[in-house]
Design a protein around this motif. Structure first.
Motif, PDB file in Angstrom:
ATOM      1  N   GLY A 194       0.808  -1.213   0.000  1.00 41.07           N
ATOM      2  CA  GLY A 194       0.000   0.000   0.000  1.00 41.07           C
ATOM      3  C   GLY A 194       0.839   1.259   0.000  1.00 41.07           C
ATOM      4  O   GLY A 194       0.578   2.203  -0.762  1.00 41.07           O
ATOM      5  N   PHE A 195       1.868   1.288   0.847  1.00 45.97           N
ATOM      6  CA  PHE A 195       2.745   2.454   0.876  1.00 45.97           C
ATOM      7  C   PHE A 195       3.557   2.578  -0.413  1.00 45.97           C
ATOM      8  O   PHE A 195       3.806   3.692  -0.887  1.00 45.97           O
ATOM      9  N   PHE A 196       3.955   1.456  -0.980  1.00 40.94           N
ATOM     10  CA  PHE A 196       4.658   1.515  -2.256  1.00 40.94           C
ATOM     11  C   PHE A 196       3.749   2.102  -3.337  1.00 40.94           C
ATOM     12  O   PHE A 196       4.198   2.877  -4.190  1.00 40.94           O
ATOM     13  N   GLY A 197       2.470   1.751  -3.277  1.00 37.60           N
ATOM     14  CA  GLY A 197       1.530   2.316  -4.240  1.00 37.60           C
ATOM     15  C   GLY A 197       1.347   3.812  -4.055  1.00 37.60           C
ATOM     16  O   GLY A 197       1.351   4.577  -5.030  1.00 37.60           O
ATOM     17  N   LEU A 198       1.192   4.263  -2.787  1.00 38.83           N
ATOM     18  CA  LEU A 198       0.980   5.679  -2.525  1.00 38.83           C
ATOM     19  C   LEU A 198       2.221   6.515  -2.796  1.00 38.83           C
ATOM     20  O   LEU A 198       2.144   7.604  -3.383  1.00 38.83           O
ATOM     21  N   ILE A 247      -7.042   2.407  -4.287  1.00 39.42           N
ATOM     22  CA  ILE A 247      -6.624   1.011  -4.151  1.00 39.42           C
ATOM     23  C   ILE A 247      -5.564   0.887  -3.069  1.00 39.42           C
ATOM     24  O   ILE A 247      -5.608  -0.025  -2.219  1.00 39.42           O
ATOM     25  N   ALA A 248      -4.588   1.797  -3.067  1.00 38.07           N
ATOM     26  CA  ALA A 248      -3.533   1.761  -2.051  1.00 38.07           C
ATOM     27  C   ALA A 248      -4.103   1.981  -0.658  1.00 38.07           C
ATOM     28  O   ALA A 248      -3.697   1.307   0.308  1.00 38.07           O
ATOM     29  N   VAL A 249      -5.050   2.907  -0.524  1.00 41.84           N
ATOM     30  CA  VAL A 249      -5.656   3.160   0.783  1.00 41.84           C
ATOM     31  C   VAL A 249      -6.436   1.940   1.264  1.00 41.84           C
ATOM     32  O   VAL A 249      -6.389   1.583   2.452  1.00 41.84           O
ATOM     33  N   VAL A 250      -7.133   1.275   0.359  1.00 44.41           N
ATOM     34  CA  VAL A 250      -7.874   0.063   0.737  1.00 44.41           C
ATOM     35  C   VAL A 250      -6.915  -1.011   1.242  1.00 44.41           C
ATOM     36  O   VAL A 250      -7.214  -1.718   2.221  1.00 44.41           O
ATOM     37  N   LEU A 251      -5.758  -1.148   0.617  1.00 41.59           N
ATOM     38  CA  LEU A 251      -4.761  -2.117   1.094  1.00 41.59           C
ATOM     39  C   LEU A 251      -4.304  -1.764   2.508  1.00 41.59           C
ATOM     40  O   LEU A 251      -4.121  -2.661   3.350  1.00 41.59           O
ATOM     41  N   LEU A 252      -4.112  -0.478   2.780  1.00 45.12           N
ATOM     42  CA  LEU A 252      -3.719  -0.063   4.126  1.00 45.12           C
ATOM     43  C   LEU A 252      -4.823  -0.359   5.141  1.00 45.12           C
ATOM     44  O   LEU A 252      -4.544  -0.774   6.273  1.00 45.12           O
ATOM     45  N   VAL A 253      -6.059  -0.155   4.731  1.00 46.56           N
ATOM     46  CA  VAL A 253      -7.188  -0.435   5.627  1.00 46.56           C
ATOM     47  C   VAL A 253      -7.263  -1.923   5.935  1.00 46.56           C
ATOM     48  O   VAL A 253      -7.454  -2.334   7.089  1.00 46.56           O
ATOM     49  N   LEU A 294     -12.395   8.760   2.039  1.00 48.84           N
ATOM     50  CA  LEU A 294     -11.166   8.045   1.713  1.00 48.84           C
ATOM     51  C   LEU A 294     -10.004   8.549   2.566  1.00 48.84           C
ATOM     52  O   LEU A 294      -9.199   7.759   3.073  1.00 48.84           O
ATOM     53  N   THR A 295      -9.931   9.857   2.742  1.00 44.39           N
ATOM     54  CA  THR A 295      -8.872  10.428   3.575  1.00 44.39           C
ATOM     55  C   THR A 295      -9.009   9.979   5.023  1.00 44.39           C
ATOM     56  O   THR A 295      -8.015   9.654   5.681  1.00 44.39           O
ATOM     57  N   MET A 296     -10.236   9.950   5.533  1.00 42.50           N
ATOM     58  CA  MET A 296     -10.459   9.509   6.900  1.00 42.50           C
ATOM     59  C   MET A 296     -10.088   8.036   7.067  1.00 42.50           C
ATOM     60  O   MET A 296      -9.489   7.642   8.084  1.00 42.50           O
TER      61      MET A 296
END
Length: 412
Positions: A23-27, A48-54, A115-117
């Motif tokens: 996720g961090f690699f994506g962001l 997509i990256a945020v969803v992976l972090l979640v 999404l930010t939250m």
């Protein structure tokens, strides 16, 4: 001789760590790089990256609790003022002439906020340095890609209509992300690397013919320099100028138009644009209170409600669409947010002020008020700053001589 048993390995925790790294690699890497060549890169890849972090935070249970965060936000003046802007935008649907497009744009705004939250809640309280070092890597690679596209863009892109304007959006994102990258490296005492990244981004922006990002980088650099030498002054200037311009925007055409006419002539495009803004203010002064409704600044140009040469700036669009209520609430939210960003982690404050100044400059020069890719870029910058702020938990290691004194004292 019996061996000590191996520590228990939890596959779920390993999977969470892997998802978080991806996720961090994506962001930090994929989004800045791909944004240079694809117009919708940030819109598609960032969620997509945020969803992976979640998902990673749900697996290992490292997400923040929603209850304490909600109580904290409800006590934040900046958050309450921002929610007032969103609420007033929703109420303006009752008098906007473009209900369908306005409702769609408002839904996009709410989606970006959610999404930010979600990203904020999923970020661990203590970020690993290995994940955060992906940020300067991604910014550097994105700058190199932008340089290649600036020099050999026609040969590389072959004039693709699909990716027309992609580099402009990518450079805008680059002009924002360079400041958290610089702030992170300076917090790790890597000043040379921070300077190298700033110069690489400056070179990428200089090669591009669009001056918007160059002006934003220069303004951000000034804010960074002032805040580095005088932190309190830098925060006050950034907050005061940004919020002041937004709050007093209807007065700007009356002040700037005579100056522009004296310098460039009364028929200069910029002067005529200010004249149109001035006419809008004087023709319907009562609508300065309520505004004309969400999405009217853009759609109204094609419907004959707004002059075609009216400014395409957030200063004009805020007042035209949301009036005094939305504009003053947004100005207060901006002021309070900038002041709040200057309280913690002094090493990160210059970078935060530079990012605020760059983003506000880009919005003032000509990015639409609620363009989805622009909102996504701002959300991404916010998440990146939150991430590097949570990577500042390390303390300095004690010197060897001190350890020896402690050991000798214990032995004595």
């Amino acid at each position: 001789m019996a061996r000590s048993p191996n520590p228990t390995v939890d596959p779920a925790l390993d999977a969470a760590a892997l998802l978080r790294r991806v996720g961090f690699f994506g962001l930090f890497v994929v989004v800045p790089v791909v944004a240079q060549v694809a117009r919708r890169a940030s819109i598609i890849l960032a969620p997509i990256a945020v969803v992976l972090l979640v998902i990673a935070s749900v697996i290992d249970g490292r997400q923040r609790r929603l209850g304490p965060l909600g109580i904290r936000l409800l006590g934040s003046p900046a958050f309450l003022a921002g929610m007032l802007v969103v609420l007033w935008s929703a109420l303006s649907l009752a008098w906007t002439p473009f209900l369908g497009s306005a409702a769609e744009r408002l839904a996009n705004l709410v989606a970006v906020i959610l999404l930010t939250m979600m990203g904020y809640l999923s970020l661990p309280d203590r970020m690993r340095s290995a994940n955060l070092y992906l940020l300067p890597l991604g910014v550097t690679v994105a700058a190199l890609v932008a340089v290649l596209l600036g020099l050999f863009g026609e040969q590389l892109m072959r004039g693709s209509a699909e990716d027309d304007g992609a580099l402009n959006r990518g450079l805008t994102l680059l002009a924002l992300l360079v400041w958290p990258a610089v702030a992170w490296l300076r917090s790790r005492r890597r000043d040379r690397e921070a300077l190298a990244i700033a110069l690489a981004v400056a070179a990428a922006l200089a090669i591009s013919p669009n001056l918007t990002q160059i002006v934003a980088l220069v303004v951000g650099a000034l804010a960074f320099a002032v805040t580095s030498f005088r932190p309190r002054l830098g925060v006050l200037l950034t907050a005061g100028i940004s919020a002041g311009l937004l709050a007093a925007a209807p007065l700007l055409p009356f002040i700037a138009r005579p100056i522009g006419a004296a310098l460039f002539g009364p028929l200069a495009p910029g002067v005529l644009s200010l004249k149109s803004w001035q006419k809008v203010v004087t023709s319907e002064p009562l609508r300065l209170i309520t505004g004309h409704g969400f999405e009217t600044a853009l759609r109204g140009r094609f419907a004959g409600l707004v002059p075609m040469n009216a400014p395409t700036t957030a200063l004009f669009e805020f007042w035209y669409e949301l009036g005094v209520v939305g504009s003053l609430a947004a100005a207060f939210a901006l002021y309070a947010s900038i002041r709040r960003a200057g309280r913690d982690n002094p090493l990160l404050v210059p970078g935060a002020m530079a990012a605020f100044a760059s983003a506000f400059t880009i919005a003032c020069i000509g990015v639409g008020l609620t363009v989805i890719w622009w909102l996504t870029a701002i959300a991404l910058t916010i998440l990146v700053f939150v991430a590097i702020e949570r990577g500042q938990f390390r303390t300095s290691r004690p010197k060897i001589s001190r350890l020896r004194r402690i050991r000798d004292g214990e032995m004595g």
